[in-house]
Design a protein around this motif. Structure first.
Motif, PDB file in Angstrom:
ATOM      1  N   ILE A  31       9.918   1.947  -7.584  1.00  0.00           N
ATOM      2  CA  ILE A  31       8.536   1.834  -7.058  1.00  0.00           C
ATOM      3  C   ILE A  31       7.607   2.268  -8.279  1.00  0.00           C
ATOM      4  CG2 ILE A  31       6.676   2.886  -5.657  1.00  0.00           C
ATOM      5  CD1 ILE A  31       8.941   3.710  -3.721  1.00  0.00           C
ATOM      6  N   LEU A  32       6.514   1.157  -8.922  1.00  0.00           N
ATOM      7  CA  LEU A  32       5.912   1.275  -9.887  1.00  0.00           C
ATOM      8  C   LEU A  32       4.234   1.078  -9.425  1.00  0.00           C
ATOM      9  CD1 LEU A  32       7.853  -1.166 -12.187  1.00  0.00           C
ATOM     10  CD2 LEU A  32       7.913   1.153 -12.256  1.00  0.00           C
ATOM     11  N   GLU A  82       0.780  -1.245   0.095  1.00  0.00           N
ATOM     12  CA  GLU A  82       0.048  -0.117   0.089  1.00  0.00           C
ATOM     13  C   GLU A  82       0.911   1.043  -0.041  1.00  0.00           C
ATOM     14  OE1 GLU A  82      -3.800  -0.036   2.431  1.00  0.00           O
ATOM     15  OE2 GLU A  82      -2.576  -1.640   3.489  1.00  0.00           O
ATOM     16  N   ASN A  83       0.432   2.341  -0.659  1.00  0.00           N
ATOM     17  CA  ASN A  83       1.373   3.655  -0.658  1.00  0.00           C
ATOM     18  C   ASN A  83       1.822   4.152   0.535  1.00  0.00           C
ATOM     19  OD1 ASN A  83       1.473   3.171  -3.872  1.00  0.00           O
ATOM     20  ND2 ASN A  83      -0.214   4.675  -3.885  1.00  0.00           N
ATOM     21  N   SER A  84       0.541   3.876   1.378  1.00  0.00           N
ATOM     22  CA  SER A  84       0.884   4.618   2.784  1.00  0.00           C
ATOM     23  C   SER A  84       1.986   3.880   3.613  1.00  0.00           C
ATOM     24  CB  SER A  84      -0.377   4.269   3.580  1.00  0.00           C
ATOM     25  OG  SER A  84      -0.873   2.943   3.830  1.00  0.00           O
ATOM     26  N   LYS A  85       2.460   2.679   3.218  1.00  0.00           N
ATOM     27  CA  LYS A  85       3.406   2.105   3.882  1.00  0.00           C
ATOM     28  C   LYS A  85       4.766   1.792   3.124  1.00  0.00           C
ATOM     29  CE  LYS A  85      -0.011  -1.313   5.712  1.00  0.00           C
ATOM     30  NZ  LYS A  85      -0.497  -2.747   5.868  1.00  0.00           N
ATOM     31  N   GLU A 128      15.722 -12.706   7.320  1.00  0.00           N
ATOM     32  CA  GLU A 128      15.584 -11.614   8.300  1.00  0.00           C
ATOM     33  C   GLU A 128      14.558 -10.651   7.699  1.00  0.00           C
ATOM     34  OE1 GLU A 128      18.151  -8.576  11.117  1.00  0.00           O
ATOM     35  OE2 GLU A 128      18.925 -10.107  10.229  1.00  0.00           O
ATOM     36  N   VAL A 129      14.925 -10.049   6.507  1.00  0.00           N
ATOM     37  CA  VAL A 129      14.541  -9.083   5.822  1.00  0.00           C
ATOM     38  C   VAL A 129      12.978  -9.346   5.487  1.00  0.00           C
ATOM     39  CG1 VAL A 129      14.332  -7.649   3.695  1.00  0.00           C
ATOM     40  CG2 VAL A 129      16.659  -8.056   4.966  1.00  0.00           C
ATOM     41  N   ILE A 130      12.795 -10.658   4.861  1.00  0.00           N
ATOM     42  CA  ILE A 130      11.698 -11.119   4.613  1.00  0.00           C
ATOM     43  C   ILE A 130      10.528 -11.070   5.664  1.00  0.00           C
ATOM     44  CG2 ILE A 130      10.108 -12.832   3.771  1.00  0.00           C
ATOM     45  CD1 ILE A 130      11.745 -11.609   1.478  1.00  0.00           C
ATOM     46  N   ASP A 131      10.905 -11.593   6.902  1.00  0.00           N
ATOM     47  CA  ASP A 131       9.973 -11.321   7.970  1.00  0.00           C
ATOM     48  C   ASP A 131       9.680 -10.039   8.429  1.00  0.00           C
ATOM     49  OD1 ASP A 131      10.102 -14.083   8.328  1.00  0.00           O
ATOM     50  OD2 ASP A 131      11.753 -14.246   9.742  1.00  0.00           O
ATOM     51  N   GLU A 132      10.632  -9.040   8.579  1.00  0.00           N
ATOM     52  CA  GLU A 132      10.260  -7.717   8.822  1.00  0.00           C
ATOM     53  C   GLU A 132       9.377  -7.097   7.858  1.00  0.00           C
ATOM     54  OE1 GLU A 132      13.628  -5.066   9.962  1.00  0.00           O
ATOM     55  OE2 GLU A 132      14.690  -6.908  10.281  1.00  0.00           O
ATOM     56  N   LEU A 133       9.638  -7.379   6.224  1.00  0.00           N
ATOM     57  CA  LEU A 133       8.708  -6.723   5.387  1.00  0.00           C
ATOM     58  C   LEU A 133       7.217  -7.350   5.652  1.00  0.00           C
ATOM     59  CD1 LEU A 133      11.191  -7.050   2.270  1.00  0.00           C
ATOM     60  CD2 LEU A 133      10.677  -5.180   3.667  1.00  0.00           C
ATOM     61  N   LYS A 134       7.058  -8.440   5.874  1.00  0.00           N
ATOM     62  CA  LYS A 134       5.756  -9.192   5.683  1.00  0.00           C
ATOM     63  C   LYS A 134       4.990  -8.389   7.250  1.00  0.00           C
ATOM     64  CE  LYS A 134       4.870 -13.412   5.652  1.00  0.00           C
ATOM     65  NZ  LYS A 134       4.965 -14.931   5.989  1.00  0.00           N
ATOM     66  N   ILE A 135       5.814  -8.343   8.118  1.00  0.00           N
ATOM     67  CA  ILE A 135       5.109  -7.619   9.326  1.00  0.00           C
ATOM     68  C   ILE A 135       4.947  -6.089   9.071  1.00  0.00           C
ATOM     69  CG2 ILE A 135       5.828  -6.923  11.681  1.00  0.00           C
ATOM     70  CD1 ILE A 135       7.482  -9.244  12.047  1.00  0.00           C
ATOM     71  N   ALA A 136       5.582  -5.357   8.147  1.00  0.00           N
ATOM     72  CA  ALA A 136       5.435  -4.050   7.772  1.00  0.00           C
ATOM     73  C   ALA A 136       4.312  -3.972   6.796  1.00  0.00           C
ATOM     74  CB  ALA A 136       6.694  -3.266   7.173  1.00  0.00           C
ATOM     75  N   GLY A 137       3.862  -5.183   6.061  1.00  0.00           N
ATOM     76  CA  GLY A 137       2.563  -5.132   5.382  1.00  0.00           C
ATOM     77  C   GLY A 137       3.019  -5.255   3.872  1.00  0.00           C
ATOM     78  N   ALA A 138       3.998  -5.716   3.435  1.00  0.00           N
ATOM     79  CA  ALA A 138       4.399  -6.255   2.116  1.00  0.00           C
ATOM     80  C   ALA A 138       3.690  -7.440   1.825  1.00  0.00           C
ATOM     81  CB  ALA A 138       6.190  -6.564   2.025  1.00  0.00           C
ATOM     82  N   GLU A 144      -5.821   1.410  -7.472  1.00  0.00           N
ATOM     83  CA  GLU A 144      -5.381   2.560  -6.958  1.00  0.00           C
ATOM     84  C   GLU A 144      -5.163   2.229  -5.453  1.00  0.00           C
ATOM     85  OE1 GLU A 144      -7.512   6.950  -6.100  1.00  0.00           O
ATOM     86  OE2 GLU A 144      -8.580   5.382  -7.077  1.00  0.00           O
ATOM     87  N   GLY A 145      -3.922   3.290  -4.900  1.00  0.00           N
ATOM     88  CA  GLY A 145      -3.604   3.272  -3.801  1.00  0.00           C
ATOM     89  C   GLY A 145      -2.303   1.943  -3.244  1.00  0.00           C
TER      90      GLY A 145
END
Length: 285
Positions: free
Chosen positions: A240-241, A221-224, A262-272, A246-247
């Motif tokens: 970023i594309l 999401e654009n907000s994240k 480590e990065v994958i886990d953090e990204l999922k938690i952040a909303g990826a 929308e959004g």
């Protein structure tokens, strides 16, 4: 025009990995059976297939210009050459081992004992540094059999998985150094050959960097976006594309393989979401 002469192991654990690496660098190798010298048609390079133990001397006297060789061999022979690139494959350790039924509690076990090895100089220095008095038996190959035939009380040898030690009734008791394949060069290179080496290193580093990196794509999401880009290690900044929804956007970047999970886990938690990981063939800065 000059050609860069590179030595690789004629056979053994380094041979196949060296050939694969050269192929990944765009070097077309076409040699017949038992051919020990090969001219490369698509790069100013000549390959010499040599015995591993002979390569350091050929480098030192300038018979070959560069070589792919195990770091442990260079440490043992101490030739006057230069390591220019660590290659990250054929990793092993040089370790002391004793029979499985030996009650080993410290290096003092080796005092007044006999040790078999193909690396007498490396072993001699280690024993001296640790004030251990032991007799060294130099053996060319099949070091693991020495304790079983009564030749020695222990061995010093290279260890990868430890399976060879296990099969011969031995156990690893002390690692004295780590080793991997390296690219080494002669200190007698002409200016022209140094320039050829730079061209070769450009290709080599692009391959090695790609090997240790992954291309990552994800929907967010654009907000994240701001929060996720702070987590994500990038070359400069992520791509970023916008998505048709929308959004939402698709974010593309590169991550180091060592930081992958480590990065994958953090990204999922952040909303990826919808995260894709893609291998990279070459990577040029």
């Amino acid at each position: 025009m000059s050609k860069l002469k590179i030595a690789i192991q004629k056979k053994g654990r380094l041979h196949e990995d060296s050939i694969k690496l050269l192929s990944s660098c765009g070097i077309s190798i076409d040699n017949g059976k038992d051919q020990l010298k090969v001219n490369i048609s698509n790069f100013p390079l000549e390959i010499l297939y040599l015995r591993n133990s002979d390569i350091p001397k050929y480098l030192e006297d300038g018979t070959v210009d560069i070589a792919i060789i195990g770091e442990n061999v260079l440490i043992e022979q101490e030739p006057n050459i230069t390591i220019v690139q660590r290659l990250g494959f054929s990793k092993c350790r040089v370790s002391l081992a004793v029979p499985k039924d030996v009650d080993f509690d410290s290096l003092n076990y080796f005092n007044d004992k006999e040790i078999a090895t193909s690396y007498p100089n490396t072993l001699s220095k280690f024993l001296e540094e640790n004030n251990i008095r032991a007799k060294i038996h130099k053996i060319s190959g099949s070091v693991e059999i020495a304790p079983n035939i009564g030749l020695a009380d222990g061995i010093l040898d290279i260890v990868s998985t430890g399976s060879t030690l296990f099969k011969n009734g031995l156990k690893e008791v002390k690692q004295i150094m780590k080793s991997e394949a390296v690219l080494a060069k002669s200190n007698l290179l002409s200016l022209e050959k140094e320039e050829l080496l730079d061209r070769f290193l450009f290709r080599l580093k692009a391959v090695l960097k790609a090997k240790n990196s992954k291309y990552i794509l994800m929907n967010i999401e654009n907000s994240k976006i701001e929060a996720i880009t702070k987590i994500l290690p990038v070359l400069k900044s992520p791509t970023i594309l916008p998505l048709t929804e929308e959004g939402w956007s698709s974010l593309h970047s590169v991550i180091d393989e060592n930081e992958f999970w480590e990065v994958i886990d953090e990204l999922k938690i952040a909303g990826a979401e919808d995260i894709l990981i893609v291998p990279i063939n070459k990577m040029v800065n």
